[in-house]
Design an enzyme around this catalytic site. Structure first.
Site, PDB file in Angstrom:
ATOM      1  N   HIS A 174       1.037  -1.095  -0.357  1.00 55.95           N
ATOM      2  CA  HIS A 174      -0.028   0.126  -0.013  1.00 55.95           C
ATOM      3  C   HIS A 174       0.636   1.090  -0.076  1.00 55.95           C
ATOM      4  CE1 HIS A 174       0.467  -0.600   3.995  1.00 55.95           C
ATOM      5  NE2 HIS A 174       0.211   0.797   4.393  1.00 55.95           N
TER       6      HIS A 174
ATOM      7  N   GLU B   1       1.412  -8.156   9.627  1.00 52.89           N
ATOM      8  CA  GLU B   1       1.378  -7.443  10.237  1.00 52.89           C
ATOM      9  C   GLU B   1       1.169  -7.314  11.823  1.00 52.89           C
ATOM     10  OE1 GLU B   1      -0.171  -4.228  11.532  1.00 52.89           O
ATOM     11  OE2 GLU B   1      -1.912  -4.403   9.999  1.00 52.89           O
TER      12      GLU B   1
ATOM     13  N   HIS C 114       6.636  -6.034  11.417  1.00 54.33           N
ATOM     14  CA  HIS C 114       6.198  -5.022  11.840  1.00 54.33           C
ATOM     15  C   HIS C 114       5.249  -4.868  13.051  1.00 54.33           C
ATOM     16  CE1 HIS C 114       3.909  -1.651  10.503  1.00 54.33           C
ATOM     17  NE2 HIS C 114       4.866  -1.087   9.530  1.00 54.33           N
TER      18      HIS C 114
ATOM     19  N   HIS D  68       1.439   3.732   1.954  1.00 54.27           N
ATOM     20  CA  HIS D  68       2.350   4.663   3.514  1.00 54.27           C
ATOM     21  C   HIS D  68       3.571   4.040   2.662  1.00 54.27           C
ATOM     22  CE1 HIS D  68      -1.577   4.123   6.205  1.00 54.27           C
ATOM     23  NE2 HIS D  68      -1.675   5.443   5.426  1.00 54.27           N
TER      24      HIS D  68
ATOM     25  N   HIS E 238       6.174   1.322   3.746  1.00 54.32           N
ATOM     26  CA  HIS E 238       6.024   0.376   2.443  1.00 54.32           C
ATOM     27  C   HIS E 238       6.067   1.028   1.673  1.00 54.32           C
ATOM     28  CE1 HIS E 238       3.688  -2.599   5.985  1.00 54.32           C
ATOM     29  NE2 HIS E 238       3.586  -1.172   6.481  1.00 54.32           N
TER      30      HIS E 238
ATOM     31  N   HIS F  71      -7.886  -1.036   6.076  1.00 56.41           N
ATOM     32  CA  HIS F  71      -6.234  -0.020   6.149  1.00 56.41           C
ATOM     33  C   HIS F  71      -5.950   1.176   5.323  1.00 56.41           C
ATOM     34  CE1 HIS F  71      -2.985   1.198   8.355  1.00 56.41           C
ATOM     35  NE2 HIS F  71      -1.922   0.824   6.662  1.00 56.41           N
TER      36      HIS F  71
END
EC number: 3.1.27.-
Lengths: 399, 634
Positions: B68, B203, B418, B70, B73, B157
């Site tokens: 994704h 995660e 994570h 963010h 990441h 998310h």
């Protein structure tokens, strides 16, 4: 009389107006009400409901499941946002942290933390045996069973009550009925003290009121006070009522001043009696609490507020936790209105099965923060709430 | 044994710079390529030297997958592809591909333009890097090469977040990225097939967290806004164009309606256009409710929320403004902040994380005097008098969510990344107890190796199948594994299972007969002949439906099994039974009658042992015999 009629009219009018208001308006009220009623309100959902809530420090609390087979014991750290006094607004942390956890083979009906240690003692409510747990330290997040204490009764109706106090060698006071009460050293398993009595009344509460003096409350309402240093017979106060079908729960306020040491007894029918610990038989104040359903066995919990004078909290009769001001009570039992009522568990319950209403399984006051409580319910919810005294709103102090 | 190796290069027992290397079936895949926000030095990026010390990234890696947008990441993506050098395929979902470069550019501006760092990727590098990206659709199986295939699943998310299922042959791994198991106002909950991967890499950001309810979070947000509005203050909410902004707008709109509030709510114009654009593009990635409303009206057509004009900031009276960017480092949100900072009635609500060096980060750390750019050095500082509120709305799976996902995917092994550096032994124990699978938590640079049991396809002859079916009685349960007899022949790179007769024929071998014998001792005072007769009558009564013969030469024969009795030399009361049988399939139905049958199946080489103990068991029921039974075997 005219004044009275006028007032009636006015109430009627407001009542009518209220009913004309829309659904939205109703929601506005509820929204504002929550804003005003609580300084803080946090709502959590555990995987399994807990019947124990026990402080292990000023910011950690233990919970544990009570299902018939496997269960978890968890030590939860309270959110920083709740505990922060300065820069509260800059703190976004509002979640519980599971700091330690462990597994049990049976239900946990009673859990007591031994002050000054990382040790807890539990009972499963099925026998009077105790399990001893190491809550884990910095290096591990696992709660491990380290031992057990054999109880007197292999099968008992309501299990043992456990009390602890700070001492150089960890020890617990425990028993399922009044004649069983004994003080056991954890490391050696040695019995340090035994309560001398023949009565077989089952216990509903057991607690230390000072370093050596303890109070044992029986289900039938009688209360024993004894000192672990002497083998002298205990001081006995008989039940406030002779009714046989009711069950009583007891809590003592262990304030620093002798005058603040009082005992409250609450019955399954909602009768509440306050007496002076130094003179249990003497006249005290009493009230009929505003509860509808008769209390479920072993679920009712009554507790003195640790820092607010004269306030008690009661739960277990339904899905609410009530707070009463005992100062308003008189010598004769009169209907008492709660000072505050936390209805959150009943209102926000996610339980789908309507036939079994959610009931509060336990609650506990924060030892230092005057109006902060934790409460747990049968649907697995745990609420942390800092309530606002309705009489103090707008800055006017309570009379 | 074949194995899968997983090595975190970042995010091993740590949050930030997610980057995980997976070796599966001879393929090397990199999962995420994130950046650590807490560092300004080398530790900011994952340790690519782990690979590059042995050669180029492109030669080693088969593909890179980004979960994704963010930055923890995808933040190191241009660095990896353009500066370290990687030309292989990069996979991400459509929304991630659209939003990722905007965030990277934003971050580049803060790092290079504001903080003056050199040796950082350029705008051109971001563009070049994005050219290497191949977009993924949900639930679409993408063939990276002949053997490696990947499939994306919905992760909740943020918009476009995906979990990926990576498969080589019969071995597979699922990587969750960040995910959320509870739906929120604009996104749905994560979902995955019961794909039974060899490893589930999850995660664990909130693995030790029990979350405060969303309702309480929202109530606090509304309470703050309401307080400020009631006292006549202005509320600034700096947001990133997508995600949380929509969520908070929906929330405020409903609240305004319910409370009948009159104060205006604005959003900055750039925000709407961008957001609408992306929501139109990626409507399938939001939750069902939004999808439904979107059909009827525009995402930002609110009754109470109006477009913002910069002149409105000076209007008297209370108001609420949503403005970009979210970290107060530039643009409209910063301009409004400067205007309103001096008044303690006003409020700024930061609904998310802020990168170091931004105004947002400074005020969240309690800084009350700010040096402003464009003002002379040592010039007057900006006095921050307004109320600063920090609220976290981030959506990750908590322990309950992780357990839910395990239940959904049914992995054979679990690997947690994570997570905070705190110990997660309890969660590990919980997963291992509840699902009876192993759970790993490797640190950065530490490799976890999991051996797999890949299934090997074998052709089976129809004759053999038919014969086995005929033997097995009723039709076999297709859901349960079943043992069958046959001979496996490996020939010219193929495997086939045939009957033993056919195997003998093909190999030109002769069949050999094996005969097993064993001695069983019994205590019986009768004569040898009497004992044999008693055994004969006993077996007759126990083994009904079998051919049992008492031959005149002093033997009892049960099917093909021969039993003889003789007295022991030392003690005439001790009888020695000689049992002898040939290896034949016929024995099995006989054994099936006894509880010993499963043991025979489980352990065929021990068949003769099992058969002799079967006889001991049968003979032990022999009436009057002293229960003193020994056994010797030849």
């Amino acid at each position: 009389k005219q004044h009275y009629i006028q007032r009636r009219r006015r109430t009627k009018w407001t009542f009518a107006r209220r009913h004309q208001t829309t659904w939205n308006k109703h929601q506005e009220c509820s929204c504002r009400a929550v804003f005003e009623r609580y300084k803080d309100l946090h709502v959590y959902q555990l995987e399994h409901p807990t019947q124990v809530l026990e402080w292990t420090s000023g910011n950690s609390v233990c919970v544990a499941g009570y299902s018939q087979s496997k269960n978890e014991i968890l030590e939860l750290r309270l959110p920083l946002k709740l505990l922060a006094d300065e820069n509260k607004s800059l703190c976004a942390e509002r979640d519980f942290k599971v700091s330690h956890g462990g597994f049990t083979d049976g239900p946990v009906r009673c859990l007591t933390h031994i002050p000054g240690t990382r040790c807890a003692v539990t009972n499963d409510g099925l026998s009077s045996d105790l399990q001893v747990w190491d809550l884990g330290g910095e290096e591990s997040d696992v709660i491990r069973r380290t031992g057990s204490i054999k109880g007197k009764r292999s099968a008992s109706e309501r299990g043992s009550r456990i009390a602890a106090r700070p001492s150089s060698a960890p020890q617990v006071l425990h028993g399922a009925q009044i004649s069983d009460v004994q003080l056991t050293e954890l490391a050696s398993g040695e019995t340090l003290y035994k309560l001398e009595t023949d009565s077989a009344d089952p216990l509903s509460s057991l607690q230390f009121v000072s370093d050596t003096v303890f109070l044992a409350g029986c289900c039938n309402g009688s209360v024993y006070v004894a000192d672990t240093r002497t083998s002298a017979p205990p001081q006995l106060s008989h039940s406030p009522s002779s009714a046989e079908s009711v069950i009583w729960w007891t809590d003592a306020a262990a304030g620093p001043h002798p005058s603040s040491r009082r005992v409250i007894r609450v019955s399954s029918s909602g009768q509440a009696v306050v007496s002076d610990l130094r003179n249990l038989g003497g006249a005290g104040c009493q009230a009929q609490l505003d509860v509808q359903t008769p209390g479920r066995c072993s679920q009712v919990k009554v507790s003195w507020a640790p820092t607010l004078d004269d306030c008690i909290s009661v739960s277990g009769f339904s899905g609410v936790v009530q707070i009463y001001n005992t100062r308003l009570w008189g010598a004769e039992p009169q209907e008492a209105r709660p000072l505050f009522e936390h209805r959150g568990h009943a209102v926000s319950s996610q339980q789908t099965d309507d036939s079994v209403p959610t009931f509060v399984t336990s609650h506990i006051w924060h030892p230092e923060r005057p109006r902060t409580l934790l409460s747990a319910a049968s649907d697995g919810s745990v609420h942390v709430w800092d309530w606002v005294d309705p009489n103090r709103q707008g800055g006017s102090p309570t009379p | 044994m074949p194995e899968i190796k997983v090595t975190p290069l970042g995010a091993g027992q740590d949050v930030g710079r997610s980057c995980i290397l997976v070796s599966i079936g001879g393929k090397n895949i990199m999962l995420d390529c994130g950046m650590h926000m807490g560092y300004n030095d080398d530790r900011r990026f994952p340790d690519f030297s782990y690979i590059t010390q042995n050669g180029r990234l492109t030669d080693f890696l088969d593909c890179l997958i980004i979960s994704h947008f963010h930055l923890d990441h995808c933040g190191a993506l241009p660095y990896m592809s353009e500066m370290v050098g990687y030309d292989g395929p990069i996979y991400m979902t459509h929304p991630t591909k659209a939003i990722c470069p905007i965030l990277l550019e934003d971050f580049r501006k803060i790092t290079v333009d504001k903080k003056g760092e050199t040796n950082f990727f350029t705008s051109q590098m971001i563009k070049d890097c994005m050219k290497k990206v191949i977009p993924l659709n949900l639930h679409q199986t993408v063939q990276v090469d002949d053997e490696l295939e990947i499939k994306a699943y919905y992760a909740g998310h943020v918009l476009g977040a995906a979990m990926v299922h990576i498969k080589v042959g019969s071995e597979s791994v699922v990587y969750t990225g960040d995910y959320n198991m509870t739906p929120d106002r604009h996104l749905g909950a994560a979902w995955i097939d019961k794909c039974r991967p060899d490893i589930l890499i999850s995660e664990s950001t909130y693995a030790t967290t029990i979350r405060d309810s969303k309702r309480c979070r929202e109530r606090d947000f509304l309470k703050k806004v309401h307080e400020s509005i009631e006292r006549g203050g202005k509320v600034l909410i700096p947001v990133f164009a997508l995600g949380r902004a929509q969520e908070l707008c929906i929330l405020l709109e409903t609240f305004w309606e319910r409370m009948n509030l009159k104060a205006p709510i604005y959003f900055s114009t750039g925000l709407t256009e961008k957001a609408n654009h992306y929501y139109k593009l990626f409507i399938t990635w939001t939750n069902q409710k939004i999808r439904k409303t979107f059909v009827q009206r525009n995402m930002f057509e609110f009754k109470h929320i109006k477009a913002f004009d910069r002149s409105y900031a000076d209007n008297p009276g209370p108001m609420v403004v949503f403005a970009t960017p979210g970290m107060l480092h530039a643009g409209q949100s910063l301009q409004i902040f400067k205007k309103w900072a001096g008044n303690e009635k006003n409020m700024v609500i930061m609904p998310g994380y802020c990168v170091q060096g931004t105004i947002g980060h400074k005020i969240l750390n309690g800084q009350r005097k700010l040096e402003m750019e464009g003002r002379a050095q040592n010039g007057p500082l900006l006095d921050v008098k307004l109320q600063v509120e920090y609220m976290s709305f981030s959506a990750h799976a908590d322990a309950k969510g992780i357990m839910q996902l395990i239940r959904m995917a049914e992995p054979r092994n679990m690997l947690l990344v994570h997570g905070e550096a705190v110990k997660m032994e309890f969660l590990k124990g919980k997963i291992e107890q509840e699902f009876s699978i192993d759970c790993y938590m490797p640190a950065n640079g530490e490799t976890t190796t999991v051996t797999t049991n890949p299934s090997v396809p074998v052709d089976i002859s129809l004759n053999l199948l038919k014969r086995e079916m005929a033997l097995g009685g009723p039709l076999p349960d297709p859901k349960k594994p079943r043992t069958m007899h046959g001979t496996l022949i490996m020939k010219e790179n193929s495997l086939k299972l045939v009957s033993s007769e056919q195997a003998l024929k093909e190999l030109g071998l002769n069949e050999h007969q094996l005969r097993f014998t064993c001695h069983v001792q019994l205590q019986d005072p009768h004569s040898d002949a009497d004992t044999l007769h008693r055994i004969y009558t006993h077996l007759k009564s126990v083994l009904k439906g079998y051919t049992i013969q008492h031959l005149p030469d002093g033997t009892v024969i049960v099917e093909s099994i021969v039993i003889k009795v003789s007295s022991s030399a030392e003690d005439s009361n001790t009888k020695v039974l000689l049992l002898s049988w040939s290896y034949q399939v016929i024995i099995e139905p006989l054994l099936k009658k006894s509880f010993l049958y499963p043991a025979v199946l489980a352990n065929p080489p021990l068949k003769s042992d099992v058969i002799s103990s079967f006889w001991v068991q049968t003979l032990l029921q022999f009436p009057d015999s002293n229960k003193h039974c020994g056994i010797t075997e030849s």
